[in-house]
Design a protein around this motif. Structure first.
Motif, PDB file in Angstrom:
ATOM      1  N   ASP A 208      18.087  15.849 -24.174  1.00 43.38           N
ATOM      2  CA  ASP A 208      18.280  16.288 -25.567  1.00 43.38           C
ATOM      3  C   ASP A 208      17.523  17.567 -25.906  1.00 43.38           C
ATOM      4  OD1 ASP A 208      19.799  14.002 -25.887  1.00 43.38           O
ATOM      5  OD2 ASP A 208      18.163  12.835 -26.768  1.00 43.38           O
ATOM      6  N   GLY A 209      17.578  18.549 -25.024  1.00 45.13           N
ATOM      7  CA  GLY A 209      16.939  19.834 -25.294  1.00 45.13           C
ATOM      8  C   GLY A 209      15.457  19.850 -24.990  1.00 45.13           C
ATOM      9  N   TYR A 210      14.962  18.798 -24.368  1.00 45.64           N
ATOM     10  CA  TYR A 210      13.547  18.712 -24.020  1.00 45.64           C
ATOM     11  C   TYR A 210      13.395  18.553 -22.502  1.00 45.64           C
ATOM     12  CZ  TYR A 210      12.108  17.941 -28.906  1.00 45.64           C
ATOM     13  OH  TYR A 210      11.854  18.074 -30.247  1.00 45.64           O
ATOM     14  N   TYR A 211      12.269  19.014 -21.973  1.00 46.02           N
ATOM     15  CA  TYR A 211      11.856  18.700 -20.607  1.00 46.02           C
ATOM     16  C   TYR A 211      10.820  17.581 -20.680  1.00 46.02           C
ATOM     17  CZ  TYR A 211      13.889  22.980 -18.580  1.00 46.02           C
ATOM     18  OH  TYR A 211      14.743  23.969 -18.148  1.00 46.02           O
ATOM     19  N   PHE A 212      10.874  16.691 -19.699  1.00 45.38           N
ATOM     20  CA  PHE A 212       9.791  15.725 -19.509  1.00 45.38           C
ATOM     21  C   PHE A 212       8.911  16.309 -18.415  1.00 45.38           C
ATOM     22  CE2 PHE A 212       7.769  11.920 -17.704  1.00 45.38           C
ATOM     23  CZ  PHE A 212       7.297  11.310 -18.870  1.00 45.38           C
ATOM     24  N   VAL A 213       7.685  16.733 -18.817  1.00 44.85           N
ATOM     25  CA  VAL A 213       6.828  17.460 -17.881  1.00 44.85           C
ATOM     26  C   VAL A 213       5.524  16.694 -17.661  1.00 44.85           C
ATOM     27  CG1 VAL A 213       7.813  19.658 -18.630  1.00 44.85           C
ATOM     28  CG2 VAL A 213       5.669  18.861 -19.648  1.00 44.85           C
ATOM     29  N   ARG A 214       4.893  16.986 -16.502  1.00 38.90           N
ATOM     30  CA  ARG A 214       3.646  16.313 -16.174  1.00 38.90           C
ATOM     31  C   ARG A 214       2.563  17.350 -15.877  1.00 38.90           C
ATOM     32  NH1 ARG A 214       2.925  11.210 -15.461  1.00 38.90           N
ATOM     33  NH2 ARG A 214       5.166  10.854 -15.114  1.00 38.90           N
ATOM     34  N   GLN A 215       1.402  17.138 -16.482  1.00 39.90           N
ATOM     35  CA  GLN A 215       0.267  18.014 -16.237  1.00 39.90           C
ATOM     36  C   GLN A 215      -0.402  17.648 -14.910  1.00 39.90           C
ATOM     37  OE1 GLN A 215      -1.475  17.021 -20.232  1.00 39.90           O
ATOM     38  NE2 GLN A 215      -1.853  19.251 -20.312  1.00 39.90           N
ATOM     39  N   SER A 216      -1.285  18.489 -14.465  1.00 38.10           N
ATOM     40  CA  SER A 216      -1.969  18.248 -13.195  1.00 38.10           C
ATOM     41  C   SER A 216      -2.868  17.023 -13.255  1.00 38.10           C
ATOM     42  CB  SER A 216      -2.797  19.479 -12.803  1.00 38.10           C
ATOM     43  OG  SER A 216      -3.761  19.767 -13.799  1.00 38.10           O
ATOM     44  N   ASN A 217      -3.276  16.620 -14.473  1.00 40.34           N
ATOM     45  CA  ASN A 217      -4.115  15.424 -14.604  1.00 40.34           C
ATOM     46  C   ASN A 217      -3.306  14.134 -14.640  1.00 40.34           C
ATOM     47  OD1 ASN A 217      -2.983  15.450 -17.144  1.00 40.34           O
ATOM     48  ND2 ASN A 217      -4.899  15.895 -18.237  1.00 40.34           N
ATOM     49  N   GLY A 218      -1.969  14.255 -14.559  1.00 43.28           N
ATOM     50  CA  GLY A 218      -1.104  13.086 -14.516  1.00 43.28           C
ATOM     51  C   GLY A 218      -0.457  12.712 -15.828  1.00 43.28           C
ATOM     52  N   ILE A 219      -0.961  13.239 -16.948  1.00 38.24           N
ATOM     53  CA  ILE A 219      -0.385  12.923 -18.258  1.00 38.24           C
ATOM     54  C   ILE A 219       0.953  13.640 -18.407  1.00 38.24           C
ATOM     55  CG2 ILE A 219      -0.696  13.161 -20.749  1.00 38.24           C
ATOM     56  CD1 ILE A 219      -3.682  12.823 -20.323  1.00 38.24           C
ATOM     57  N   ALA A 220       1.914  12.937 -19.025  1.00 45.20           N
ATOM     58  CA  ALA A 220       3.265  13.499 -19.134  1.00 45.20           C
ATOM     59  C   ALA A 220       3.843  13.250 -20.519  1.00 45.20           C
ATOM     60  CB  ALA A 220       4.172  12.903 -18.062  1.00 45.20           C
ATOM     61  N   GLY A 221       4.840  14.029 -20.876  1.00 39.36           N
ATOM     62  CA  GLY A 221       5.534  13.853 -22.138  1.00 39.36           C
ATOM     63  C   GLY A 221       6.638  14.868 -22.304  1.00 39.36           C
ATOM     64  N   TYR A 222       7.315  14.786 -23.453  1.00 43.35           N
ATOM     65  CA  TYR A 222       8.443  15.663 -23.741  1.00 43.35           C
ATOM     66  C   TYR A 222       7.984  16.912 -24.486  1.00 43.35           C
ATOM     67  CZ  TYR A 222      11.644  11.888 -22.491  1.00 43.35           C
ATOM     68  OH  TYR A 222      12.333  10.922 -21.822  1.00 43.35           O
ATOM     69  N   VAL A 223       8.584  18.052 -24.115  1.00 41.90           N
ATOM     70  CA  VAL A 223       8.311  19.317 -24.779  1.00 41.90           C
ATOM     71  C   VAL A 223       9.616  20.118 -24.799  1.00 41.90           C
ATOM     72  CG1 VAL A 223       7.619  20.498 -22.647  1.00 41.90           C
ATOM     73  CG2 VAL A 223       6.736  21.304 -24.838  1.00 41.90           C
ATOM     74  N   LYS A 224       9.811  20.893 -25.873  1.00 40.90           N
ATOM     75  CA  LYS A 224      11.057  21.653 -25.984  1.00 40.90           C
ATOM     76  C   LYS A 224      11.239  22.595 -24.796  1.00 40.90           C
ATOM     77  CE  LYS A 224      12.288  21.722 -30.882  1.00 40.90           C
ATOM     78  NZ  LYS A 224      13.695  21.386 -30.590  1.00 40.90           N
ATOM     79  N   LYS A 225      12.488  22.734 -24.370  1.00 42.80           N
ATOM     80  CA  LYS A 225      12.776  23.516 -23.173  1.00 42.80           C
ATOM     81  C   LYS A 225      12.324  24.968 -23.299  1.00 42.80           C
ATOM     82  CE  LYS A 225      16.776  22.908 -21.172  1.00 42.80           C
ATOM     83  NZ  LYS A 225      18.230  22.719 -20.954  1.00 42.80           N
ATOM     84  N   GLU A 226      12.389  25.520 -24.530  1.00 41.34           N
ATOM     85  CA  GLU A 226      12.046  26.933 -24.674  1.00 41.34           C
ATOM     86  C   GLU A 226      10.555  27.205 -24.479  1.00 41.34           C
ATOM     87  OE1 GLU A 226      12.942  25.460 -28.999  1.00 41.34           O
ATOM     88  OE2 GLU A 226      13.738  25.159 -26.973  1.00 41.34           O
ATOM     89  N   VAL A 227       9.775  26.114 -24.413  1.00 40.17           N
ATOM     90  CA  VAL A 227       8.336  26.283 -24.224  1.00 40.17           C
ATOM     91  C   VAL A 227       7.999  26.454 -22.739  1.00 40.17           C
ATOM     92  CG1 VAL A 227       6.081  25.155 -24.556  1.00 40.17           C
ATOM     93  CG2 VAL A 227       7.851  24.968 -26.310  1.00 40.17           C
TER      94      VAL A 227
END
Length: 582
Positions: A208-227
């Protein structure tokens, strides 16, 4: 008069004010609904201290950390790292197998066993705590295509397949609320962390226009694709060259095996016939004797010497007690008893200079099927190490739990060198209906189904050399009583001659058929023949489906013409005539 007008004017102004307020509220609500304010609620990513993340999901149970060593719950280990591993309750051990190794790891011990040889690690591989069993993978990473990383600040443990492709991205300049990692693909969803400009992340999915991304520390979540700007892709780890399995055996084509049924005594080798085309003999020498896993031995050095002189390989058969399902459960459900049986078979193989072992495990409860697979998984590395070819007998796929469903055919095909399908007993000895032992259409139809799960070049077609003489007798009550007895090819021909019958070709079964009405007995005799016609057709199936070869049950039922016709047809493809003896 003046007061009345003033009151009316005030009333109008009041009404206009109320309407204005309502309009303003409507506008505000509309703006909020169309352009909602981003949520500033921050939540904790997980309540677990040492969460395990695999395939983007947090596992329900957390890891245990002891002396900086990661221990996984055994459920996670068996589900996601090594699904073929087993926990043996009796020995309190985890059993891990590879193509050439069998590991036994006792709980809370520095010692372990590799192919029954003792070794040790600096830390226990398996531990038990709070009634949970945990496994460390660190000493075993060479066995698995996994990468495991733990972030000390968050406690998160990332488990990835080394073949996974990581899509990496970089955080672009943007408003603060747009850089929040949210639980759902929505600005109104709470967030768990905030990205920094230029921070590198791993993109795991899109929605839905978001990426599900993961940081190097393992935490993850949704952020808008344009970011996020995608930068590059890479494998989790450097890919290893696929190793050729040098333990698997590929014999020259075609395999032509015949079983030698040994019930009490071995045959007189001086009276054994010439069997052109046959290259493997499989005497039925070894059977489970009791619930302790002792194996009875009917081996014969005289038979071995005869087979070697004739140029035959010897794949001795090992079988369970088909009638005692409880005994089968007792011996195969125990690691120690499985190992005991393997040791005995290795001793016998050395004693008789065997070339292979043929596993014939039949009539097993459905729930015991995994134990049979585990026995094969544990036995094959030892057998291959001893230079033995490993074959296993299976049935066609059916709905019968104890006859068919307990076989885990796909896994077995990955373990053994060859599977031999016992392509007979379409109508068995006590069948309530008379019929062919194995009509050709029945064989071919079931063969097609089996080949969906078993590779053709690892499958050997079982061929019956016997037939059944059926008797349908009318009882005093007017019912039909059906009985049968097995006949060899010569015995069947003698019965036909005695009753002056002429076989007729039956299109439905693709076999020659005879029927005889005995009025004195008030009975009808029926027989579907295994003869030159049927054998030629069966061998042609080996060609048609590019199978590894054929196996005949059993040698004693054949006549001289059987070996000739099978040898001739195994050498080339030819059209088989639908007439008796042609």
């Amino acid at each position: 008069m003046h007061d009345v007008k003033t009151k009316e004017k005030n009333k109008s102004l009041k009404t206009i004010g109320i309407v204005g307020i309502l309009f303003a509220c409507t506008v505000i609500i509309t703006i909020i609904s169309l352009f909602p304010f981003p949520s500033n609620e921050k939540l904790q990513y997980t309540d677990l201290t040492n969460p395990i993340i695999y395939k983007g999901k947090i596992y329900e149970k957390e890891a245990l950390i002891q002396e900086d060593v990661i221990y996984f719950p055994i459920s996670f280990f068996m589900e996601h790292i090594d699904r073929t591993s087993v926990y043996d309750e009796q020995s309190k051990s985890v059993i891990i197998t590879t193509k050439d190794k069998v590991f036994q790891f006792p709980i809370n011990s520095l010692n372990y066993f590799l192919n029954e040889e003792p070794f040790s690690f600096q830390v226990p591989t398996i531990i038990s705590e709070d009634n949970e069993i945990y496994v460390t993978v660190e000493p075993l990473l060479d066995l698995y295509d996994k990468e495991i990383n733990r972030n000390t600040s968050t406690g998160i443990i990332m488990v990835r397949d080394t073949s996974d492709i990581l899509v990496l991205g970089k955080t672009l300049p943007s408003k603060e609320h747009l850089k929040y990692l949210r639980n759902e693909p929505s600005l109104q969803s709470p967030y768990t962390s905030e990205l920094q400009q230029g921070e590198e992340v791993i993109i795991e999915s899109e929605k839905d226009g978001y990426y599900f991304v993961r940081q190097s520390n393992g935490i993850a979540g949704y952020v808008k694709k344009e970011v996020i700007e995608i930068t590059y892709q890479q494998y989790v780890a450097e890919q290893k060259e696929e190793k050729i399995d040098t333990n698997r055996v590929q014999l020259p084509w075609p395999i032509q095996l015949t079983w030698e049924a040994v019930y009490s005594y071995n045959p007189d080798t001086s009276k054994l016939p010439n069997m052109p085309g046959v290259n493997i003999v499989s005497p039925t020498w070894f059977h489970i004797q009791n619930e302790e896993g002792d194996i009875s031995n009917l081996g014969s050095l005289e038979y071995v010497n005869w087979a070697k002189e004739e140029g035959y390989q010897i794949w001795a058969l090992f079988a369970n007690d088909f009638q005692d399902l409880d005994m089968t459960h007792e011996v195969f459900s125990s690691f120690e008893k499985r190992q005991k049986m393997i040791r005995q078979l290795l001793q016998y193989s050395d004693m008789y200079d065997l070339d292979g072992i043929n596993l014939d495990i039949e009539n097993v409860r459905l729930e015991d099927g995994p134990f049979i697979t585990q026995f094969v998984r544990e036995a094959v590395p030892y057998f291959h190490r001893a230079g033995l070819v490993v074959s296993m007998d299976i049935t066609f796929i059916s709905t019968s739990p104890t006859w068919s469903l307990f076989y885990e055919r796909e896994e077995l095909a990955e373990l053994v060198d060859y599977l031999i399908v016992m392509a007979y007993d379409e109508h068995w000895g006590t069948s309530p209906v008379a019929g062919s032992v194995a009509s050709l259409p029945w064989v071919e139809s079931n063969l097609k189904t089996l080949l969906k799960v078993v590779p053709h070049d690892r499958l050997i077609l079982g061929i019956p050399l016997y037939t059944r003489l059926w008797k349908e007798e009318v009882t005093e009550n007017g019912n039909i009583q059906v009985t049968s007895r097995a006949l060899s090819m010569d015995a069947a021909n003698e019965w036909i001659e005695e009753n002056e019958l002429t076989p007729n070709y039956e299109e439905k079964t693709k076999q020659n058929y005879v029927e005889f009405v005995n009025e004195e007995e008030n009975a009808t005799y029926k027989m579907w023949l295994e003869d030159e016609t049927s054998l030629a057709k069966r061998v042609q199936l080996v060609h048609q489906y590019q199978l590894a070869g054929m196996a005949t049950w059993s040698r004693v039922f054949a006549n001289d013409s059987a070996w000739e016709v099978m040898s001739k047809n195994s050498q080339h493809i030819e059209v088989v005539s639908d007439s008796n003896g042609d």
